[in-house]
Every structure is written in C-alpha cells, then in structure tokens.
Design an enzyme around this catalytic site. Structure first.
Site, mmCIF file in Angstrom:
data_model
loop_
_atom_site.group_PDB
_atom_site.id
_atom_site.type_symbol
_atom_site.label_atom_id
_atom_site.label_comp_id
_atom_site.label_asym_id
_atom_site.label_seq_id
_atom_site.Cartn_x
_atom_site.Cartn_y
_atom_site.Cartn_z
ATOM 1 N N ASP A 31 -36.071 -10.745 -1.905
ATOM 2 C CA ASP A 31 -35.108 -10.059 -2.762
ATOM 3 C C ASP A 31 -35.530 -10.230 -4.217
ATOM 4 O O ASP A 31 -35.924 -11.313 -4.647
ATOM 5 C CB ASP A 31 -33.706 -10.633 -2.539
ATOM 6 C CG ASP A 31 -32.618 -9.739 -3.098
ATOM 7 O OD1 ASP A 31 -31.843 -9.181 -2.304
ATOM 8 O OD2 ASP A 31 -32.538 -9.596 -4.340
ATOM 9 N N ASN A 88 -24.028 -6.361 4.071
ATOM 10 C CA ASN A 88 -22.998 -5.729 3.261
ATOM 11 C C ASN A 88 -22.926 -4.264 3.663
ATOM 12 O O ASN A 88 -23.957 -3.603 3.812
ATOM 13 C CB ASN A 88 -23.341 -5.844 1.774
ATOM 14 C CG ASN A 88 -23.397 -7.290 1.301
ATOM 15 O OD1 ASN A 88 -22.612 -8.119 1.743
ATOM 16 N ND2 ASN A 88 -24.335 -7.596 0.413
ATOM 17 N N GLN A 95 -22.312 -3.370 -0.780
ATOM 18 C CA GLN A 95 -23.625 -2.745 -0.555
ATOM 19 C C GLN A 95 -24.015 -1.925 -1.777
ATOM 20 O O GLN A 95 -23.231 -1.083 -2.245
ATOM 21 C CB GLN A 95 -23.585 -1.847 0.689
ATOM 22 C CG GLN A 95 -24.953 -1.266 1.038
ATOM 23 C CD GLN A 95 -24.932 -0.425 2.314
ATOM 24 O OE1 GLN A 95 -23.865 -0.117 2.857
ATOM 25 N NE2 GLN A 95 -26.110 -0.040 2.775
ATOM 26 N N HIS A 101 -29.673 -3.168 5.702
ATOM 27 C CA HIS A 101 -30.553 -4.334 5.601
ATOM 28 C C HIS A 101 -29.761 -5.600 5.852
ATOM 29 O O HIS A 101 -28.552 -5.656 5.617
ATOM 30 C CB HIS A 101 -31.221 -4.400 4.219
ATOM 31 C CG HIS A 101 -30.264 -4.313 3.070
ATOM 32 N ND1 HIS A 101 -29.721 -3.118 2.653
ATOM 33 C CD2 HIS A 101 -29.732 -5.263 2.264
ATOM 34 C CE1 HIS A 101 -28.905 -3.336 1.635
ATOM 35 N NE2 HIS A 101 -28.880 -4.631 1.379
#
Ligand code: 5GP
Ligand code: ZN
Length: 115
Positions: A31, A88, A95, A101
């Site tokens: 991330d 999410n 999200q 994901h």
C-alpha cells in the site's frame, strides 16, 4: 479490466508498484500509504468494483484471495503475532479505490473498533 481503473493499471504494470507476490488471478503489492509496518493489498486481476458486486460464481476466487492473505502473512512473518484482513466496500465502508481488494495488515497491535 478497465482503462481508467487505478488497480487495473497497476495489475497491468502501467503504473509501478512494489509487488510482493503474483499469481494467475491476483497481484499483491505494498500500500502506498501503509497503516501498519506491514500493509499490502491483495487485488484480483479481474475488475470487480466492490464486494457488493460479487456474484455467487466469484465466491471461489474471493476465498482464494483470503487464502493468499493467510499464505503471505505466514511467509512475511506476521502470522505468529496476528494480523488483520479488511475489505472496505462502498462509501460508508471507506472504499476509495473502486476495484475490489483485501488489505493485509500486521506488525503492530490493532485496535477495535476501527475508526
Ligand atoms: P480502500 O480505501 O479503497 O479500501 O483502499 C485503497 C488503498 O489503496 C488505500 O489504502 C491507499 O493507500 C491505496 N492506494 C491508493 N492509490 C495507490 C497507488 O497508486 N499505489 C498503491 N500501491 N496503493 C495505493
Ligand atoms: Zn479495476
């Protein structure tokens, strides 16, 4: 797969990312704004917008994404202390990228409830 989707573009390697694992149906990359010492995203190559768009026939795929999360957690050494897997979905779910994901987070104590 869509032309404008950020994660489709990362999956196609049009946008660089730090990939930690990939297989025929998913790419796992770090991330860009990690929320824990270890924070990767498990992203199916196929564009599914959100968990709300999941169809019955996607259940096996998403099950394998969870399995991939468990394998990565073990390989990266975060499994023994524990870790968190998050999806999410939608605006209130937090999200921000509309390509399904899983977040895999570890390396610190998690709090509950989430903010
Ligand atoms: P969401 O909020 O949709 O559940 O999570 C989207 C995640 O994607 C966020 O944690 C955010 O930091 C991450 N992200 C957004 N843009 C990029 C990017 O360009 N590259 C990478 N590696 N991660 C990104
Ligand atoms: Zn996409």
């Amino acid at each position: 797969m869509t032309d404008s989707c950020l994660f489709c573009r990362i999956v196609r390697k049009e946008i660089p990312s730090r990939i930690v694992h990939e297989n025929e149906e998913a790419v796992v990359f770090e991330d860009i704004h990690p929320q824990a010492p270890f924070h990767v995203l498990i992203v199916p190559r196929r564009h599914i917008e959100s968990l709300s768009d999941m169809k019955a026939q996607d259940a096996d795929l998403i099950g394998r994404l969870v399995w991939t999360a468990q394998k990565i957690a073990q390989e990266k050494g975060i499994a023994s202390d524990g870790y968190r897997v998050v999806i999410n979905s939608g605006t209130a779910g937090g999200q921000t990228v509309l390509h399904l994901h899983l977040h895999l987070l570890g390396g610190r104590q998690m709090a509950w409830p989430p903010g």
